[in-house]
Design an enzyme around this catalytic site. Structure first.
Site, PDB file in Angstrom:
ATOM      1  CD  GLU A 114      -0.937   0.659   3.634  1.00  0.00           C
ATOM      2  OE1 GLU A 114      -1.395   1.792   3.401  1.00  0.00           O
ATOM      3  OE2 GLU A 114      -1.019   0.093   4.735  1.00  0.00           O
TER       4      GLU A 114
ATOM      5  CE  LYS B 197      -3.381   2.028  11.426  1.00  0.00           C
ATOM      6  NZ  LYS B 197      -3.273   1.316  10.156  1.00  0.00           N
TER       7      LYS B 197
HETATM    8  N1  PSU Z   1      -0.162   0.406   8.670  1.00  0.00           N
HETATM    9  C1  PSU Z   1       0.899   1.175   9.081  1.00  0.00           C
HETATM   10  N2  PSU Z   1       0.773   2.536   8.926  1.00  0.00           N
HETATM   11  C2  PSU Z   1      -0.328   3.112   8.312  1.00  0.00           C
HETATM   12  C3  PSU Z   1      -1.417   2.305   7.873  1.00  0.00           C
HETATM   13  C4  PSU Z   1      -1.269   0.949   8.071  1.00  0.00           C
HETATM   14  O1  PSU Z   1       1.889   0.655   9.606  1.00  0.00           O
HETATM   15  O2  PSU Z   1      -0.359   4.329   8.158  1.00  0.00           O
HETATM   16  C5  PSU Z   1      -2.641   2.924   7.189  1.00  0.00           C
HETATM   17  C6  PSU Z   1      -3.301   1.879   6.287  1.00  0.00           C
HETATM   18  O3  PSU Z   1      -3.334   2.440   4.992  1.00  0.00           O
HETATM   19  C7  PSU Z   1      -4.691   1.703   6.844  1.00  0.00           C
HETATM   20  C8  PSU Z   1      -4.964   3.089   7.365  1.00  0.00           C
HETATM   21  O4  PSU Z   1      -5.605   1.292   5.866  1.00  0.00           O
HETATM   22  O5  PSU Z   1      -3.710   3.383   8.022  1.00  0.00           O
HETATM   23  C9  PSU Z   1      -6.174   3.115   8.266  1.00  0.00           C
HETATM   24  O6  PSU Z   1      -6.664   4.422   8.286  1.00  0.00           O
HETATM   25  P1  PSU Z   1      -8.153   4.680   8.849  1.00  0.00           P
HETATM   26  O7  PSU Z   1      -8.067   4.309  10.307  1.00  0.00           O
HETATM   27  O8  PSU Z   1      -8.385   6.173   8.633  1.00  0.00           O
HETATM   28  O9  PSU Z   1      -9.092   3.827   8.064  1.00  0.00           O
END
Ligand code: PSU
Ligand code: MN
Length: 307
Positions: free
Chosen positions: A26, A160
Protein backbone atom coordinates in the site's frame (compact mmCIF):
# COMPACT_ATOMS: atom_id res chain seq x y z
CA UNK A 1 -17.49 -2.64 -21.01
CA UNK A 2 -15.19 0.37 -20.66
CA UNK A 3 -11.60 -0.51 -19.77
CA UNK A 4 -10.96 0.16 -16.09
CA UNK A 5 -8.90 3.28 -15.29
CA UNK A 6 -6.01 1.09 -14.20
CA UNK A 7 -2.39 0.72 -15.36
CA UNK A 8 -0.70 -2.53 -14.40
CA UNK A 9 3.07 -2.21 -14.84
CA UNK A 10 4.60 -4.50 -17.41
CA UNK A 11 6.65 -6.34 -14.80
CA UNK A 12 3.57 -7.04 -12.67
CA UNK A 13 1.47 -8.00 -15.70
CA UNK A 14 4.07 -10.49 -16.89
CA UNK A 15 4.50 -11.96 -13.43
CA UNK A 16 0.74 -12.45 -13.08
CA UNK A 17 0.47 -14.00 -16.54
CA UNK A 18 3.21 -16.50 -15.61
CA UNK A 19 1.75 -17.13 -12.17
CA UNK A 20 4.98 -15.83 -10.71
CA UNK A 21 4.69 -14.56 -7.08
CA UNK A 22 3.50 -10.95 -6.69
CA UNK A 23 3.05 -8.96 -3.46
CA UNK A 24 0.86 -5.85 -3.35
CA UNK A 25 2.06 -2.97 -1.12
CA UNK A 26 0.00 0.00 0.00
CA UNK A 27 1.01 3.63 -0.39
CA UNK A 28 -0.79 5.30 2.55
CA UNK A 29 1.79 3.96 4.95
CA UNK A 30 4.39 5.74 2.79
CA UNK A 31 2.50 9.00 2.28
CA UNK A 32 0.72 9.34 5.64
CA UNK A 33 2.08 6.71 8.04
CA UNK A 34 5.80 7.50 8.07
CA UNK A 35 7.81 10.70 8.45
CA UNK A 36 9.44 12.35 5.41
CA UNK A 37 12.10 11.91 3.97
CA UNK A 38 12.63 8.50 5.59
CA UNK A 39 9.40 7.30 3.96
CA UNK A 40 10.86 7.18 0.43
CA UNK A 41 13.81 5.13 1.60
CA UNK A 42 11.39 2.74 3.33
CA UNK A 43 9.23 2.44 0.21
CA UNK A 44 12.31 1.38 -1.76
CA UNK A 45 13.49 -0.98 0.98
CA UNK A 46 10.12 -2.71 1.10
CA UNK A 47 10.13 -3.29 -2.65
CA UNK A 48 13.70 -4.63 -2.37
CA UNK A 49 12.65 -7.03 0.41
CA UNK A 50 9.89 -8.42 -1.81
CA UNK A 51 12.40 -8.96 -4.62
CA UNK A 52 14.88 -10.65 -2.28
CA UNK A 53 12.07 -12.98 -1.33
CA UNK A 54 11.71 -13.96 -5.00
CA UNK A 55 8.48 -12.05 -5.70
CA UNK A 56 7.54 -8.95 -7.71
CA UNK A 57 6.42 -5.91 -5.68
CA UNK A 58 3.29 -4.07 -6.79
CA UNK A 59 3.03 -0.81 -4.87
CA UNK A 60 -0.40 0.66 -5.53
CA UNK A 61 -1.54 4.30 -5.74
CA UNK A 62 -3.69 6.60 -7.88
CA UNK A 63 -1.84 9.05 -10.11
CA UNK A 64 -3.48 11.51 -12.50
CA UNK A 65 -6.78 9.76 -11.95
CA UNK A 66 -5.54 6.29 -12.86
CA UNK A 67 -4.92 3.40 -10.51
CA UNK A 68 -1.28 2.36 -10.80
CA UNK A 69 -0.43 -1.25 -9.96
CA UNK A 70 3.36 -1.28 -9.70
CA UNK A 71 5.09 2.10 -9.57
CA UNK A 72 8.17 3.40 -11.38
CA UNK A 73 10.89 4.98 -9.17
CA UNK A 74 9.67 8.47 -10.09
CA UNK A 75 6.05 7.56 -9.31
CA UNK A 76 7.19 6.25 -5.92
CA UNK A 77 8.91 9.60 -5.34
CA UNK A 78 5.70 11.47 -6.14
CA UNK A 79 3.89 9.46 -3.47
CA UNK A 80 6.58 10.01 -0.87
CA UNK A 81 7.31 13.69 -1.53
CA UNK A 82 3.91 15.38 -1.79
CA UNK A 83 2.73 16.46 1.69
CA UNK A 84 -0.75 17.33 0.38
CA UNK A 85 -1.35 13.93 -1.20
CA UNK A 86 -4.83 12.60 -0.51
CA UNK A 87 -5.55 9.43 1.44
CA UNK A 88 -7.83 7.12 -0.55
CA UNK A 89 -9.97 4.44 1.00
CA UNK A 90 -11.94 2.34 -1.50
CA UNK A 91 -14.89 4.74 -1.43
CA UNK A 92 -12.57 7.56 -2.53
CA UNK A 93 -11.33 5.76 -5.63
CA UNK A 94 -14.19 6.79 -7.94
CA UNK A 95 -14.10 10.50 -7.02
CA UNK A 96 -10.29 10.50 -7.34
CA UNK A 97 -10.43 8.86 -10.77
CA UNK A 98 -13.14 11.26 -11.93
CA UNK A 99 -11.19 14.28 -10.69
CA UNK A 100 -7.92 13.11 -12.26
CA UNK A 101 -6.40 13.32 -8.78
CA UNK A 102 -3.34 11.79 -7.12
CA UNK A 103 -3.69 9.83 -3.91
CA UNK A 104 -2.21 7.17 -1.69
CA UNK A 105 -4.33 4.07 -1.12
CA UNK A 106 -5.13 2.65 2.33
CA UNK A 107 -5.54 -1.04 3.07
CA UNK A 108 -9.12 -0.89 1.77
CA UNK A 109 -8.20 1.03 -1.40
CA UNK A 110 -5.16 -1.14 -2.05
CA UNK A 111 -6.89 -4.46 -1.36
CA UNK A 112 -9.71 -3.55 -3.74
CA UNK A 113 -7.37 -2.56 -6.57
CA UNK A 114 -4.97 -5.47 -5.99
CA UNK A 115 -7.81 -7.98 -6.17
CA UNK A 116 -9.15 -6.31 -9.34
CA UNK A 117 -5.69 -6.69 -10.88
CA UNK A 118 -5.55 -10.38 -9.92
CA UNK A 119 -3.06 -10.09 -7.04
CA UNK A 120 -3.75 -12.43 -4.13
CA UNK A 121 -1.15 -11.49 -1.47
CA UNK A 122 -0.78 -8.08 0.15
CA UNK A 123 1.56 -6.87 2.92
CA UNK A 124 1.03 -3.90 5.22
CA UNK A 125 1.91 -2.76 8.74
CA UNK A 126 -1.25 -2.88 10.79
CA UNK A 127 -4.85 -2.98 9.60
CA UNK A 128 -7.30 -0.25 10.42
CA UNK A 129 -10.16 -1.21 12.72
CA UNK A 130 -12.51 -0.07 15.46
CA UNK A 131 -11.30 3.07 17.21
CA UNK A 132 -11.51 3.47 20.98
CA UNK A 133 -14.46 5.76 21.76
CA UNK A 134 -16.38 4.00 19.01
CA UNK A 135 -19.65 4.53 20.86
CA UNK A 136 -19.21 8.30 20.51
CA UNK A 137 -17.67 8.51 17.03
CA UNK A 138 -18.63 5.27 15.19
CA UNK A 139 -15.12 5.41 13.74
CA UNK A 140 -14.43 2.01 12.26
CA UNK A 141 -11.93 1.76 9.41
CA UNK A 142 -13.39 0.86 6.03
CA UNK A 143 -10.60 -1.73 5.89
CA UNK A 144 -12.78 -4.22 7.77
CA UNK A 145 -15.91 -4.20 5.62
CA UNK A 146 -13.86 -4.20 2.41
CA UNK A 147 -11.90 -7.23 3.59
CA UNK A 148 -15.19 -8.99 4.30
CA UNK A 149 -15.93 -8.99 0.56
CA UNK A 150 -12.50 -9.16 -1.09
CA UNK A 151 -10.59 -12.37 -1.77
CA UNK A 152 -7.08 -11.39 -0.76
CA UNK A 153 -4.56 -12.50 1.85
CA UNK A 154 -3.30 -9.63 4.00
CA UNK A 155 -0.11 -10.09 5.98
CA UNK A 156 -0.06 -7.63 8.89
CA UNK A 157 1.23 -7.21 12.43
CA UNK A 158 -2.36 -7.26 13.66
CA UNK A 159 -4.33 -4.04 13.82
CA UNK A 160 -2.84 -0.77 14.95
CA UNK A 161 -2.58 -0.73 18.74
CA UNK A 162 -4.07 2.77 18.77
CA UNK A 163 -7.39 0.96 18.18
CA UNK A 164 -9.78 -1.05 20.31
CA UNK A 165 -8.22 -4.42 19.51
CA UNK A 166 -10.83 -6.76 21.10
CA UNK A 167 -13.65 -4.86 19.37
CA UNK A 168 -11.81 -5.07 16.05
CA UNK A 169 -11.32 -8.83 16.43
CA UNK A 170 -15.01 -9.15 17.23
CA UNK A 171 -15.91 -7.21 14.08
CA UNK A 172 -13.62 -9.43 11.98
CA UNK A 173 -15.46 -12.43 13.40
CA UNK A 174 -18.88 -10.92 12.70
CA UNK A 175 -17.84 -9.97 9.18
CA UNK A 176 -16.53 -13.47 8.53
CA UNK A 177 -12.89 -12.58 7.90
CA UNK A 178 -10.54 -15.48 8.70
CA UNK A 179 -7.59 -14.74 11.00
CA UNK A 180 -4.45 -16.88 11.26
CA UNK A 181 -1.67 -16.32 13.79
CA UNK A 182 1.71 -16.91 12.18
CA UNK A 183 3.73 -18.97 14.67
CA UNK A 184 1.68 -17.51 17.52
CA UNK A 185 -1.57 -18.20 19.34
CA UNK A 186 -1.94 -14.49 20.24
CA UNK A 187 -3.11 -11.77 17.89
CA UNK A 188 -0.09 -9.48 17.29
CA UNK A 189 -0.18 -5.96 18.74
CA UNK A 190 1.39 -3.93 15.88
CA UNK A 191 4.17 -2.10 17.83
CA UNK A 192 4.00 -4.95 20.35
CA UNK A 193 4.51 -8.65 19.65
CA UNK A 194 1.23 -9.54 21.29
CA UNK A 195 -2.04 -7.74 21.83
CA UNK A 196 -2.85 -10.28 24.54
CA UNK A 197 -5.92 -11.43 22.60
CA UNK A 198 -6.13 -15.06 21.45
CA UNK A 199 -6.40 -16.21 17.82
CA UNK A 200 -8.25 -19.39 16.93
CA UNK A 201 -5.88 -20.66 14.25
CA UNK A 202 -2.11 -20.90 14.27
CA UNK A 203 0.06 -21.76 11.26
CA UNK A 204 3.81 -22.30 11.13
CA UNK A 205 4.78 -22.25 7.46
CA UNK A 206 3.84 -20.24 4.34
CA UNK A 207 2.60 -23.47 2.72
CA UNK A 208 -0.10 -23.73 5.40
CA UNK A 209 -1.31 -20.24 4.53
CA UNK A 210 -1.38 -21.17 0.84
CA UNK A 211 -3.37 -24.30 1.74
CA UNK A 212 -5.94 -22.17 3.59
CA UNK A 213 -6.17 -19.87 0.54
CA UNK A 214 -6.75 -22.86 -1.72
CA UNK A 215 -9.43 -24.11 0.67
CA UNK A 216 -11.17 -20.71 0.56
CA UNK A 217 -11.39 -21.04 -3.21
CA UNK A 218 -12.46 -24.67 -3.06
CA UNK A 219 -15.29 -23.83 -0.65
CA UNK A 220 -16.54 -20.96 -2.82
CA UNK A 221 -18.02 -17.70 -1.44
CA UNK A 222 -18.36 -15.42 0.35
CA UNK A 223 -15.38 -13.68 -1.16
CA UNK A 224 -13.76 -12.74 2.13
CA UNK A 225 -10.10 -12.04 2.86
CA UNK A 226 -7.66 -14.02 4.97
CA UNK A 227 -5.72 -12.07 7.60
CA UNK A 228 -2.29 -13.42 8.57
CA UNK A 229 -1.15 -11.90 11.86
CA UNK A 230 2.66 -11.88 11.94
CA UNK A 231 4.12 -10.51 15.19
CA UNK A 232 7.07 -8.15 15.32
CA UNK A 233 9.92 -10.08 17.01
CA UNK A 234 9.99 -9.40 20.77
CA UNK A 235 13.49 -7.92 20.65
CA UNK A 236 12.27 -5.34 18.12
CA UNK A 237 8.97 -4.43 19.75
CA UNK A 238 8.30 -1.08 21.41
CA UNK A 239 8.75 -1.17 25.19
CA UNK A 240 5.20 -2.00 26.37
CA UNK A 241 5.28 0.50 29.25
CA UNK A 242 6.46 3.32 27.00
CA UNK A 243 3.81 2.27 24.47
CA UNK A 244 0.95 2.43 26.95
CA UNK A 245 2.03 5.75 28.45
CA UNK A 246 2.65 7.59 25.18
CA UNK A 247 -0.47 6.15 23.55
CA UNK A 248 -2.60 7.46 26.42
CA UNK A 249 -1.09 10.91 25.84
CA UNK A 250 -1.63 10.65 22.09
CA UNK A 251 -5.30 9.73 22.52
CA UNK A 252 -5.80 12.64 24.92
CA UNK A 253 -4.10 15.05 22.49
CA UNK A 254 -6.27 13.77 19.64
CA UNK A 255 -9.45 14.47 21.62
CA UNK A 256 -8.19 17.84 22.86
CA UNK A 257 -7.29 19.01 19.35
CA UNK A 258 -10.58 17.77 17.91
CA UNK A 259 -8.92 15.55 15.28
CA UNK A 260 -11.52 13.41 13.45
CA UNK A 261 -12.06 11.20 10.41
CA UNK A 262 -9.17 10.27 8.14
CA UNK A 263 -6.76 12.46 10.11
CA UNK A 264 -7.01 10.38 13.32
CA UNK A 265 -4.69 7.50 12.37
CA UNK A 266 -1.85 9.65 10.93
CA UNK A 267 -2.11 11.99 13.93
CA UNK A 268 -1.79 9.17 16.47
CA UNK A 269 1.05 7.44 14.62
CA UNK A 270 2.90 10.76 14.26
CA UNK A 271 2.43 11.58 17.93
CA UNK A 272 3.89 8.22 18.92
CA UNK A 273 6.94 8.66 16.68
CA UNK A 274 7.63 12.08 18.14
CA UNK A 275 7.05 11.23 21.79
CA UNK A 276 8.95 7.93 21.80
CA UNK A 277 11.98 9.55 20.13
CA UNK A 278 11.52 7.41 17.08
CA UNK A 279 11.27 4.11 18.99
CA UNK A 280 7.73 3.53 17.68
CA UNK A 281 8.98 4.16 14.15
CA UNK A 282 11.65 1.49 14.59
CA UNK A 283 9.07 -1.02 15.81
CA UNK A 284 6.65 -0.07 13.01
CA UNK A 285 9.37 -0.56 10.40
CA UNK A 286 10.47 -3.87 11.89
CA UNK A 287 6.85 -5.05 11.75
CA UNK A 288 6.32 -3.96 8.14
CA UNK A 289 9.62 -5.49 7.00
CA UNK A 290 8.76 -8.81 8.62
CA UNK A 291 5.34 -8.74 6.97
CA UNK A 292 6.75 -8.00 3.54
CA UNK A 293 9.24 -10.85 3.85
CA UNK A 294 6.57 -13.29 4.96
CA UNK A 295 4.22 -12.11 2.21
CA UNK A 296 6.89 -12.91 -0.41
CA UNK A 297 7.16 -16.43 1.00
CA UNK A 298 3.38 -16.87 1.03
CA UNK A 299 3.11 -15.57 -2.54
CA UNK A 300 5.79 -18.06 -3.55
CA UNK A 301 3.99 -20.95 -1.85
CA UNK A 302 0.73 -19.78 -3.46
CA UNK A 303 2.33 -19.67 -6.93
CA UNK A 304 3.24 -23.35 -6.50
CA UNK A 305 -0.28 -24.34 -5.44
CA UNK A 306 -2.10 -26.11 -8.29
CA UNK A 307 -4.72 -23.75 -9.77
N1 PSU B 1 -0.16 0.41 8.67
C1 PSU B 1 0.90 1.18 9.08
N2 PSU B 1 0.77 2.54 8.93
C2 PSU B 1 -0.33 3.11 8.31
C3 PSU B 1 -1.42 2.30 7.87
C4 PSU B 1 -1.27 0.95 8.07
O1 PSU B 1 1.89 0.66 9.61
O2 PSU B 1 -0.36 4.33 8.16
C5 PSU B 1 -2.64 2.92 7.19
C6 PSU B 1 -3.30 1.88 6.29
O3 PSU B 1 -3.33 2.44 4.99
C7 PSU B 1 -4.69 1.70 6.84
C8 PSU B 1 -4.96 3.09 7.36
O4 PSU B 1 -5.61 1.29 5.87
O5 PSU B 1 -3.71 3.38 8.02
C9 PSU B 1 -6.17 3.11 8.27
O6 PSU B 1 -6.66 4.42 8.29
P1 PSU B 1 -8.15 4.68 8.85
O7 PSU B 1 -8.07 4.31 10.31
O8 PSU B 1 -8.38 6.17 8.63
O9 PSU B 1 -9.09 3.83 8.06
MN1 MN C 1 -11.46 6.16 10.45
Amino acid sequence: MPTPPMNVSEEVREALARRHPVVALESTIIAHGLPRPRNLQVAKELEAEVREGGAVPATIAVLDGRAQIGLTPSQLERIADDPSLRKLGHRDLAPAVAAGADGATTVSGTAFLAARAGIRVFATGGLGGVHREWTATQDESADLSLLARTRITVVCAGVKSILDVPATLQRLETLGVGVLGYRTDRFPGFYLSSSGEPVDWTVHEPEEVAAAMAAQDALGGPESALVVGNPVPEREQLDPELHDRVLAEALAACAREGITGQAVTPFLLGHLVHHTDGASLKANLAAVRGNVRLAARIATAWSRTPA
